[in-house]
Scaffold this active site. Structure first.
Site, mmCIF file in Angstrom:
data_model
loop_
_atom_site.group_PDB
_atom_site.id
_atom_site.type_symbol
_atom_site.label_atom_id
_atom_site.label_comp_id
_atom_site.label_asym_id
_atom_site.label_seq_id
_atom_site.Cartn_x
_atom_site.Cartn_y
_atom_site.Cartn_z
ATOM 1 N N ASP A 1 0.853 -1.189 0.000
ATOM 2 C CA ASP A 1 0.000 0.000 0.000
ATOM 3 C C ASP A 1 0.888 1.238 0.000
ATOM 4 O OD1 ASP A 1 -2.739 1.395 0.510
ATOM 5 O OD2 ASP A 1 -1.392 2.224 2.028
ATOM 6 N N ASN B 1 1.112 8.635 1.287
ATOM 7 C CA ASN B 1 1.859 9.856 0.999
ATOM 8 C C ASN B 1 3.183 9.920 1.744
ATOM 9 O OD1 ASN B 1 0.066 11.648 -0.758
ATOM 10 N ND2 ASN B 1 -1.355 11.043 0.862
ATOM 11 N N ASP C 1 -6.888 3.523 -0.216
ATOM 12 C CA ASP C 1 -6.524 3.067 1.124
ATOM 13 C C ASP C 1 -7.754 2.954 2.028
ATOM 14 O OD1 ASP C 1 -6.807 5.835 0.986
ATOM 15 O OD2 ASP C 1 -5.333 6.230 2.544
ATOM 16 N N THR D 1 -0.497 10.583 6.909
ATOM 17 C CA THR D 1 -0.280 11.994 6.604
ATOM 18 C C THR D 1 -1.525 12.800 6.971
ATOM 19 O OG1 THR D 1 1.137 11.296 4.771
ATOM 20 C CG2 THR D 1 0.445 13.600 4.818
ATOM 21 N N THR E 1 8.463 24.068 27.181
ATOM 22 C CA THR E 1 7.962 24.186 25.809
ATOM 23 C C THR E 1 7.778 22.830 25.145
ATOM 24 O OG1 THR E 1 9.002 26.361 25.559
ATOM 25 C CG2 THR E 1 8.430 25.174 23.531
#
Length: 255
Positions: A6, A9, A109, A132, A184
């Site tokens: 498969d 991206n 997909d 993605t 942070t």
């Protein structure tokens, strides 16, 4: 053996089936500039790592959402294995009833995920695929694909945050020790990890409310194993869902 691939991206997932058993699963980076030889080398490496001779490959099947890579990868598989490659494309039999405005627009997909989902789990269901993009596919109690949701993926969100700010650094996807970060890095990890988990919990609740019934929820994709443990909803993690779907589609079309 069946070689199943498969193309996403970000990553290419590949694995082999010996009858209906998955022998292995590996990932390659999706590279739109790679040649057929380079992809063939990656496939050879994956097979060699699992001690599988290419002569054991009887057939291959490919799904792809990256058109610029599809033909190159097909050529790579055919060159290396010498076998015909079955492609997931319009006209192939899936057994899936798709009830969206334009079924041809549904990514291969998502089709493959849904085919495996209805074979493996009770309906109605929600299938979460975290790549993605983060997608949620909804299959009703009649095993019909009725639509879904597309969200920005974690990597895309993080890249946008880092690139659009001057002082925020790149981070790794690791669950923070607590929700309220004290620096942070921990604040960013909390925001992206727990933020995604909360978004999934919320979308599941709203989808179930809209359907008027509870759903089986399955998650797959490269980042799913990091986020699912942070969710409050019951979600089944299935890393092999895409490969299983390719196997089921191959069985429907092999003759």
């Amino acid at each position: 053996m069946l070689l199943a691939i498969d193309v996403g991206n970000t990553n290419i997932v590949l694995g082999c089936f010996d009858n209906d058993k998955i022998v292995f699963q590996e990932r390659l980076s999706t590279n739109q500039q790679a040649t057929a030889l380079e992809y063939a080398s990656g496939i050879k490496t994956a097979l060699d790592m699992h001690c599988i001779n290419k002569n054991l490959i009887d057939d291959a099947i490919i799904s792809s959402v990256v058109p610029s890579v599809t033909a190159t990868l097909k050529e790579a598989v055919e060159k290396y294995t010498g076998k015909h490659v079955m492609m997931i494309k319009s006209g192939i039999k899936t057994g899936l009833s798709i009830l969206i405005d334009n079924p041809a627009q549904l990514g291969s997909d998502l089709v493959v995920d849904a085919v495996a989902g209805v074979q493996e789990y009770p309906v109605p269901m929600i299938i979460i695929d975290m790549g993605t993009a983060t997608t949620l596919s909804v299959i009703n109690h009649k095993k019909q694909y009725i639509g879904g949701v597309i969200m920005t993926g974690m990597s895309v969100s993080t890249d946008a945050l880092v690139n659009r700010t001057s002082q925020l650094p790149k981070i790794s996807f690791e669950p923070p020790k607590k929700v309220i970060g004290s620096n942070t890095i921990e604040c960013m990890k909390s925001g992206i990890m727990y933020g995604t988990a909360c978004a999934l919990d919320g979308m599941i609740s709203r989808i179930e409310q809209e359907l008027g019934e509870s759903c089986t929820v399955i998650a797959t994709g490269g980042l799913a194993n990091l986020v699912v443990p942070l969710c409050q909803k019951k979600i089944i993690l299935d890393d092999d869902l895409l490969l299983k779907g390719l196997y089921y589609i191959y069985q429907k079309n092999k003759n």
